[in-house]
Scaffold this motif. Structure first.
Motif, mmCIF file in Angstrom:
data_model
loop_
_atom_site.group_PDB
_atom_site.id
_atom_site.type_symbol
_atom_site.label_atom_id
_atom_site.label_comp_id
_atom_site.label_asym_id
_atom_site.label_seq_id
_atom_site.Cartn_x
_atom_site.Cartn_y
_atom_site.Cartn_z
ATOM 1 N N ASN A 92 50.505 38.663 38.441
ATOM 2 C CA ASN A 92 50.375 40.009 39.019
ATOM 3 C C ASN A 92 49.247 40.809 38.374
ATOM 4 O O ASN A 92 48.646 41.675 39.011
ATOM 5 C CB ASN A 92 51.709 40.781 39.029
ATOM 6 N N ILE A 93 48.917 40.518 37.103
ATOM 7 C CA ILE A 93 47.756 41.169 36.485
ATOM 8 C C ILE A 93 46.475 40.734 37.193
ATOM 9 O O ILE A 93 45.608 41.553 37.504
ATOM 10 C CB ILE A 93 47.669 40.848 34.981
ATOM 11 N N PHE A 94 46.365 39.423 37.464
ATOM 12 C CA PHE A 94 45.175 38.899 38.146
ATOM 13 C C PHE A 94 45.036 39.516 39.539
ATOM 14 O O PHE A 94 43.949 39.959 39.934
ATOM 15 C CB PHE A 94 45.267 37.374 38.253
ATOM 16 N N LEU A 95 46.144 39.569 40.282
ATOM 17 C CA LEU A 95 46.113 40.165 41.625
ATOM 18 C C LEU A 95 45.795 41.659 41.546
ATOM 19 O O LEU A 95 45.074 42.197 42.388
ATOM 20 C CB LEU A 95 47.456 39.949 42.328
ATOM 21 N N GLY A 96 46.317 42.325 40.517
ATOM 22 C CA GLY A 96 46.031 43.747 40.326
ATOM 23 C C GLY A 96 44.566 43.993 40.021
ATOM 24 O O GLY A 96 43.974 44.984 40.483
ATOM 25 N N MET A 97 43.958 43.109 39.265
ATOM 26 C CA MET A 97 42.528 43.233 38.939
ATOM 27 C C MET A 97 41.672 43.066 40.196
ATOM 28 O O MET A 97 40.700 43.790 40.400
ATOM 29 C CB MET A 97 42.140 42.207 37.876
ATOM 30 N N ILE A 98 42.069 42.113 41.053
ATOM 31 C CA ILE A 98 41.352 41.926 42.320
ATOM 32 C C ILE A 98 41.494 43.173 43.191
ATOM 33 O O ILE A 98 40.520 43.649 43.798
ATOM 34 C CB ILE A 98 41.878 40.683 43.061
ATOM 35 N N LEU A 99 42.716 43.713 43.244
ATOM 36 C CA LEU A 99 42.971 44.933 44.021
ATOM 37 C C LEU A 99 42.107 46.084 43.515
ATOM 38 O O LEU A 99 41.457 46.787 44.301
ATOM 39 C CB LEU A 99 44.457 45.308 43.930
ATOM 40 N N ALA A 100 42.082 46.274 42.193
ATOM 41 C CA ALA A 100 41.329 47.380 41.596
ATOM 42 C C ALA A 100 39.830 47.241 41.847
ATOM 43 O O ALA A 100 39.150 48.214 42.204
ATOM 44 C CB ALA A 100 41.608 47.457 40.096
ATOM 45 N N LEU A 101 39.303 46.042 41.660
ATOM 46 C CA LEU A 101 37.875 45.809 41.869
ATOM 47 C C LEU A 101 37.496 46.024 43.335
ATOM 48 O O LEU A 101 36.514 46.710 43.642
ATOM 49 C CB LEU A 101 37.508 44.383 41.450
ATOM 50 N N SER A 102 38.297 45.470 44.233
ATOM 51 C CA SER A 102 38.011 45.561 45.669
ATOM 52 C C SER A 102 38.063 47.002 46.169
ATOM 53 O O SER A 102 37.152 47.464 46.871
ATOM 54 C CB SER A 102 39.007 44.713 46.463
ATOM 55 N N LEU A 103 39.113 47.725 45.783
ATOM 56 C CA LEU A 103 39.258 49.090 46.297
ATOM 57 C C LEU A 103 38.347 50.066 45.568
ATOM 58 O O LEU A 103 37.961 51.091 46.132
ATOM 59 C CB LEU A 103 40.724 49.532 46.217
ATOM 60 N N GLY A 104 37.976 49.768 44.327
ATOM 61 C CA GLY A 104 36.956 50.574 43.650
ATOM 62 C C GLY A 104 35.630 50.452 44.377
ATOM 63 O O GLY A 104 34.943 51.444 44.647
ATOM 64 N N PHE A 105 35.275 49.216 44.736
ATOM 65 C CA PHE A 105 34.045 48.962 45.488
ATOM 66 C C PHE A 105 34.094 49.652 46.850
ATOM 67 O O PHE A 105 33.153 50.334 47.256
ATOM 68 C CB PHE A 105 33.860 47.454 45.666
ATOM 69 N N TYR A 106 35.225 49.485 47.531
ATOM 70 C CA TYR A 106 35.393 50.083 48.861
ATOM 71 C C TYR A 106 35.278 51.602 48.805
ATOM 72 O O TYR A 106 34.583 52.232 49.611
ATOM 73 C CB TYR A 106 36.744 49.668 49.438
#
Length: 261
Positions: free
Chosen positions: A143-157
């Motif tokens: 869940n940390i890995f998935l959270g990091m992907i979420l944070a990076l993606s939505l920060g970029f968006y």
């Protein structure tokens, strides 16, 4: 860079439009996201040019976002153990989003986001128990890995486009970590604040903020954010869920309208 504005009748008429709208936008945004649906049209209605609207709204809403994030944190609804892993990725994503020359066309992106946010809103409508109970069982590598992907993606968006970021963050945090709406809103608000302030710096460096309007609206938004956060903390998921659904579908309707007209 302060814009030269005559402090006459026109200026105060703009404030009469913007201050109440900012207060309401921040109150709603601190509960479930989507406050830009109220504040951005208000700036445009007041005659502020589009680029200045985006920059000035980012200035005002960042102040409100900070207030809301702080209140959620002090109430124990923010996971510092989680944020130390994923918050830096939001910052990196926002920087990349603001500075990148996008290869994805705006038309394609608008269509994709419209479909996604409609799906999020409708799924939440028909899933009776989603986000009503805190089912968080601790941090794992997955869940940390998935959270990091979420944070990076939505920060970029959020850095280059933005509509629905708050809704996507809340939904993503509920789906990945099993948070209820209150914890998802608290952690999402901190992440959203990081991407907001990154974008704000970029707008400021490019002289796209009208401080004469932005400062009084920011003050009103701080009060709105504080009241909205208190309401969210007191009434919990039962208050946040219907507002979350309404704002998600509201973003989708706004985007659909813009695509058609």
């Amino acid at each position: 860079m302060f814009e030269s504005i005559s402090l006459g009748q026109d200026f105060f008429i703009k404030l009469l439009i913007l201050c109440p709208a900012g207060f309401l936008a921040a109150m709603v945004d601190s509960i479930a996201g989507g406050g830009g649906l109220i504040s951005v049209p208000a700036y445009l209605m007041a005659g502020v040019p589009p680029h200045l609207t985006l920059g000035t709204n980012k200035f005002s809403s960042t102040a409100a976002s900070f207030t809301s994030s702080l209140k959620f944190a002090r109430s124990g609804k923010v996971s510092s153990d989680l944020l130390k892993f994923i918050a830096p990725l939001t910052l990196v994503g926002a920087v990349l989003g603001v500075t990148s020359v996008l290869k994805i066309s705006q038309a394609f992106l608008s269509t994709l986001v419209l479909v996604l946010i409609l799906a999020v809103g409708l799924y939440t409508v028909f899933s009776k128990n989603i986000g009503l109970e805190d089912k968080f069982k601790g941090l794992t590598k997955k869940n940390i890995f998935l959270g990091m992907i979420l944070a990076l993606s939505l920060g970029f968006y959020d850095g280059f486009f933005g509509p629905g970021t708050g809704s996507f963050l809340i939904f993503g945090l509920i789906s990945i970590f099993g948070f209820d709406f209150v914890k998802a809103s608290g952690n999402g608000k901190v992440l959203n604040f990081i991407s907001n302030i990154t974008s704000l710096v970029m707008f400021a460096l490019n002289g796209q903020i009208n401080y004469m309007l932005g400062i009084p609206v920011a003050i009103c938004m701080i009060f709105g954010a504080r009241i909205g956060t208190v309401m969210a903390l007191k009434r919990g998921a039962k208050l946040i869920k219907p507002i979350f659904i309404a704002m998600s579908l509201g973003v989708a309707i706004k985007m659909l309208y813009q695509m058609i007209f």
